[in-house]
Each structure stands twice: as structure tokens, then as C-alpha cells.
Scaffold this motif. Structure first.
Motif, PDB file in Angstrom:
ATOM      1  N   ALA A  99       0.820  -1.211   0.000  1.00  0.00           N
ATOM      2  CA  ALA A  99       0.000   0.000   0.000  1.00  0.00           C
ATOM      3  C   ALA A  99       0.857   1.265   0.000  1.00  0.00           C
ATOM      4  O   ALA A  99       1.958   1.280   0.527  1.00  0.00           O
ATOM      5  CB  ALA A  99      -0.906   0.004   1.225  1.00  0.00           C
ATOM      6  N   VAL A 100       0.297   2.308  -0.574  1.00  0.00           N
ATOM      7  CA  VAL A 100       0.969   3.602  -0.624  1.00  0.00           C
ATOM      8  C   VAL A 100       0.628   4.360   0.657  1.00  0.00           C
ATOM      9  O   VAL A 100      -0.536   4.546   0.994  1.00  0.00           O
ATOM     10  CB  VAL A 100       0.503   4.412  -1.848  1.00  0.00           C
ATOM     11  N   ASP A 101       1.661   4.783   1.398  1.00  0.00           N
ATOM     12  CA  ASP A 101       1.446   5.541   2.619  1.00  0.00           C
ATOM     13  C   ASP A 101       1.463   7.042   2.370  1.00  0.00           C
ATOM     14  O   ASP A 101       0.835   7.801   3.094  1.00  0.00           O
ATOM     15  CB  ASP A 101       2.538   5.220   3.653  1.00  0.00           C
ATOM     16  N   LEU A 102       2.210   7.458   1.348  1.00  0.00           N
ATOM     17  CA  LEU A 102       2.355   8.882   1.078  1.00  0.00           C
ATOM     18  C   LEU A 102       2.508   9.075  -0.420  1.00  0.00           C
ATOM     19  O   LEU A 102       3.272   8.357  -1.063  1.00  0.00           O
ATOM     20  CB  LEU A 102       3.598   9.449   1.790  1.00  0.00           C
ATOM     21  N   LEU A 103       1.782  10.020  -0.955  1.00  0.00           N
ATOM     22  CA  LEU A 103       1.885  10.358  -2.366  1.00  0.00           C
ATOM     23  C   LEU A 103       2.037  11.863  -2.459  1.00  0.00           C
ATOM     24  O   LEU A 103       1.199  12.601  -1.954  1.00  0.00           O
ATOM     25  CB  LEU A 103       0.627   9.907  -3.118  1.00  0.00           C
ATOM     26  N   TYR A 104       3.142  12.319  -3.034  1.00  0.00           N
ATOM     27  CA  TYR A 104       3.386  13.751  -3.182  1.00  0.00           C
ATOM     28  C   TYR A 104       3.155  14.142  -4.617  1.00  0.00           C
ATOM     29  O   TYR A 104       3.701  13.546  -5.531  1.00  0.00           O
ATOM     30  CB  TYR A 104       4.819  14.099  -2.767  1.00  0.00           C
ATOM     31  N   HIS A 105       2.335  15.148  -4.805  1.00  0.00           N
ATOM     32  CA  HIS A 105       2.091  15.701  -6.130  1.00  0.00           C
ATOM     33  C   HIS A 105       2.105  17.211  -5.959  1.00  0.00           C
ATOM     34  O   HIS A 105       1.160  17.789  -5.452  1.00  0.00           O
ATOM     35  CB  HIS A 105       0.737  15.237  -6.671  1.00  0.00           C
ATOM     36  N   GLY A 106       3.189  17.812  -6.321  1.00  0.00           N
ATOM     37  CA  GLY A 106       3.299  19.254  -6.132  1.00  0.00           C
ATOM     38  C   GLY A 106       4.533  19.776  -6.825  1.00  0.00           C
ATOM     39  O   GLY A 106       5.122  19.097  -7.656  1.00  0.00           O
TER      40      GLY A 106
ATOM     41  N   THR B  83      -3.320  39.223  -5.622  1.00  0.00           N
ATOM     42  CA  THR B  83      -3.795  40.463  -6.252  1.00  0.00           C
ATOM     43  C   THR B  83      -3.401  40.563  -7.721  1.00  0.00           C
ATOM     44  O   THR B  83      -3.911  41.411  -8.433  1.00  0.00           O
ATOM     45  CB  THR B  83      -3.256  41.698  -5.498  1.00  0.00           C
ATOM     46  N   GLU B  84      -2.499  39.683  -8.173  1.00  0.00           N
ATOM     47  CA  GLU B  84      -2.081  39.658  -9.578  1.00  0.00           C
ATOM     48  C   GLU B  84      -2.594  38.416 -10.302  1.00  0.00           C
ATOM     49  O   GLU B  84      -2.253  38.173 -11.452  1.00  0.00           O
ATOM     50  CB  GLU B  84      -0.557  39.685  -9.662  1.00  0.00           C
ATOM     51  N   THR B  85      -3.413  37.621  -9.620  1.00  0.00           N
ATOM     52  CA  THR B  85      -3.902  36.362 -10.175  1.00  0.00           C
ATOM     53  C   THR B  85      -5.270  36.569 -10.799  1.00  0.00           C
ATOM     54  O   THR B  85      -6.130  37.213 -10.212  1.00  0.00           O
ATOM     55  CB  THR B  85      -3.998  35.311  -9.053  1.00  0.00           C
ATOM     56  N   ASP B  86      -5.451  35.996 -11.995  1.00  0.00           N
ATOM     57  CA  ASP B  86      -6.759  36.086 -12.638  1.00  0.00           C
ATOM     58  C   ASP B  86      -7.317  34.678 -12.863  1.00  0.00           C
ATOM     59  O   ASP B  86      -6.691  33.684 -12.496  1.00  0.00           O
ATOM     60  CB  ASP B  86      -6.687  36.887 -13.945  1.00  0.00           C
ATOM     61  N   ALA B  87      -8.486  34.592 -13.454  1.00  0.00           N
ATOM     62  CA  ALA B  87      -9.170  33.309 -13.648  1.00  0.00           C
ATOM     63  C   ALA B  87      -8.345  32.342 -14.490  1.00  0.00           C
ATOM     64  O   ALA B  87      -8.322  31.140 -14.213  1.00  0.00           O
ATOM     65  CB  ALA B  87     -10.544  33.533 -14.278  1.00  0.00           C
ATOM     66  N   ASP B  88      -7.655  32.838 -15.505  1.00  0.00           N
ATOM     67  CA  ASP B  88      -6.829  31.953 -16.324  1.00  0.00           C
ATOM     68  C   ASP B  88      -5.687  31.339 -15.511  1.00  0.00           C
ATOM     69  O   ASP B  88      -5.342  30.174 -15.700  1.00  0.00           O
ATOM     70  CB  ASP B  88      -6.267  32.696 -17.537  1.00  0.00           C
ATOM     71  N   ASP B  89      -5.107  32.116 -14.603  1.00  0.00           N
ATOM     72  CA  ASP B  89      -4.055  31.580 -13.733  1.00  0.00           C
ATOM     73  C   ASP B  89      -4.601  30.462 -12.849  1.00  0.00           C
ATOM     74  O   ASP B  89      -3.952  29.434 -12.652  1.00  0.00           O
ATOM     75  CB  ASP B  89      -3.476  32.678 -12.836  1.00  0.00           C
ATOM     76  N   VAL B  90      -5.787  30.655 -12.322  1.00  0.00           N
ATOM     77  CA  VAL B  90      -6.408  29.641 -11.462  1.00  0.00           C
ATOM     78  C   VAL B  90      -6.713  28.382 -12.267  1.00  0.00           C
ATOM     79  O   VAL B  90      -6.458  27.266 -11.815  1.00  0.00           O
ATOM     80  CB  VAL B  90      -7.675  30.194 -10.783  1.00  0.00           C
ATOM     81  N   ARG B  91      -7.249  28.551 -13.475  1.00  0.00           N
ATOM     82  CA  ARG B  91      -7.532  27.386 -14.328  1.00  0.00           C
ATOM     83  C   ARG B  91      -6.255  26.585 -14.592  1.00  0.00           C
ATOM     84  O   ARG B  91      -6.254  25.357 -14.551  1.00  0.00           O
ATOM     85  CB  ARG B  91      -8.151  27.830 -15.649  1.00  0.00           C
ATOM     86  N   GLU B  92      -5.164  27.264 -14.870  1.00  0.00           N
ATOM     87  CA  GLU B  92      -3.887  26.593 -15.127  1.00  0.00           C
ATOM     88  C   GLU B  92      -3.402  25.861 -13.882  1.00  0.00           C
ATOM     89  O   GLU B  92      -2.919  24.741 -13.954  1.00  0.00           O
ATOM     90  CB  GLU B  92      -2.845  27.605 -15.597  1.00  0.00           C
ATOM     91  N   ALA B  93      -3.536  26.482 -12.739  1.00  0.00           N
ATOM     92  CA  ALA B  93      -3.099  25.846 -11.486  1.00  0.00           C
ATOM     93  C   ALA B  93      -3.934  24.604 -11.182  1.00  0.00           C
ATOM     94  O   ALA B  93      -3.403  23.564 -10.777  1.00  0.00           O
ATOM     95  CB  ALA B  93      -3.193  26.845 -10.339  1.00  0.00           C
ATOM     96  N   ILE B  94      -5.222  24.681 -11.381  1.00  0.00           N
ATOM     97  CA  ILE B  94      -6.113  23.558 -11.097  1.00  0.00           C
ATOM     98  C   ILE B  94      -5.860  22.399 -12.057  1.00  0.00           C
ATOM     99  O   ILE B  94      -6.042  21.245 -11.694  1.00  0.00           O
ATOM    100  CB  ILE B  94      -7.588  24.025 -11.138  1.00  0.00           C
ATOM    101  N   ARG B  95      -5.419  22.710 -13.260  1.00  0.00           N
ATOM    102  CA  ARG B  95      -5.131  21.662 -14.246  1.00  0.00           C
ATOM    103  C   ARG B  95      -4.152  20.642 -13.670  1.00  0.00           C
ATOM    104  O   ARG B  95      -4.234  19.454 -13.955  1.00  0.00           O
ATOM    105  CB  ARG B  95      -4.554  22.308 -15.508  1.00  0.00           C
ATOM    106  N   TRP B  96      -3.258  21.078 -12.803  1.00  0.00           N
ATOM    107  CA  TRP B  96      -2.285  20.176 -12.176  1.00  0.00           C
ATOM    108  C   TRP B  96      -2.937  19.251 -11.153  1.00  0.00           C
ATOM    109  O   TRP B  96      -2.378  18.225 -10.796  1.00  0.00           O
ATOM    110  CB  TRP B  96      -1.201  21.002 -11.484  1.00  0.00           C
TER     111      TRP B  96
END
Length: 56
Positions: free
Chosen positions: A10-17, A31-44
Motif C-alpha cells: 500500500a501507498v502511505d504517502l503520495l506527493y504531487h506538487g 492580487t495579480e492572479t486572474d481566472a486563467d491563472d487559477v484554471r492553469e493551477a487547477i489543471r495540475w
């Protein structure tokens, strides 16, 4: 993932970052982040969610 758990159990720890790629690039201030930046971050997050779901 399946081959790893078959061999090691079994996997005890999985790092994805942040890792070797983009390590010098920190996140922008909110304050410099827009919706496109958030979409790109969530894609990960999608691959991380898939791996955790399959490991459970």
C-alpha cells in the motif's frame, strides 16, 4: 502505480506538487492572479486526484 503497489504494498504517502520543474517560480500574489491563472493551477490537480482515487 499498480505495479508499484503490487511490488511494495500500500501507498502511505503520495506527493504531487512543485518539484524539479518550475521550482524557482513561486506563485503570483493573489492580487495579480486572474481566472486563467487559477484554471492553469487547477489543471495540475486532476492527475493527483486520479492517482489518489486509483490508490484508494
Amino acid at each position: 502505480m499498480r505495479l508499484g503497489t503490487e511490488r511494495y504494498g500500500a501507498v502511505d504517502l503520495l506527493y504531487h506538487g512543485p518539484g524539479a520543474t518550475g521550482i524557482d517560480e513561486g506563485p503570483k500574489p493573489i492580487t495579480e492572479t486572474d481566472a486563467d491563472d487559477v484554471r492553469e493551477a487547477i489543471r495540475w490537480m486532476y492527475p493527483a486526484a486520479d492517482v489518489v482515487n486509483k490508490a484508494a
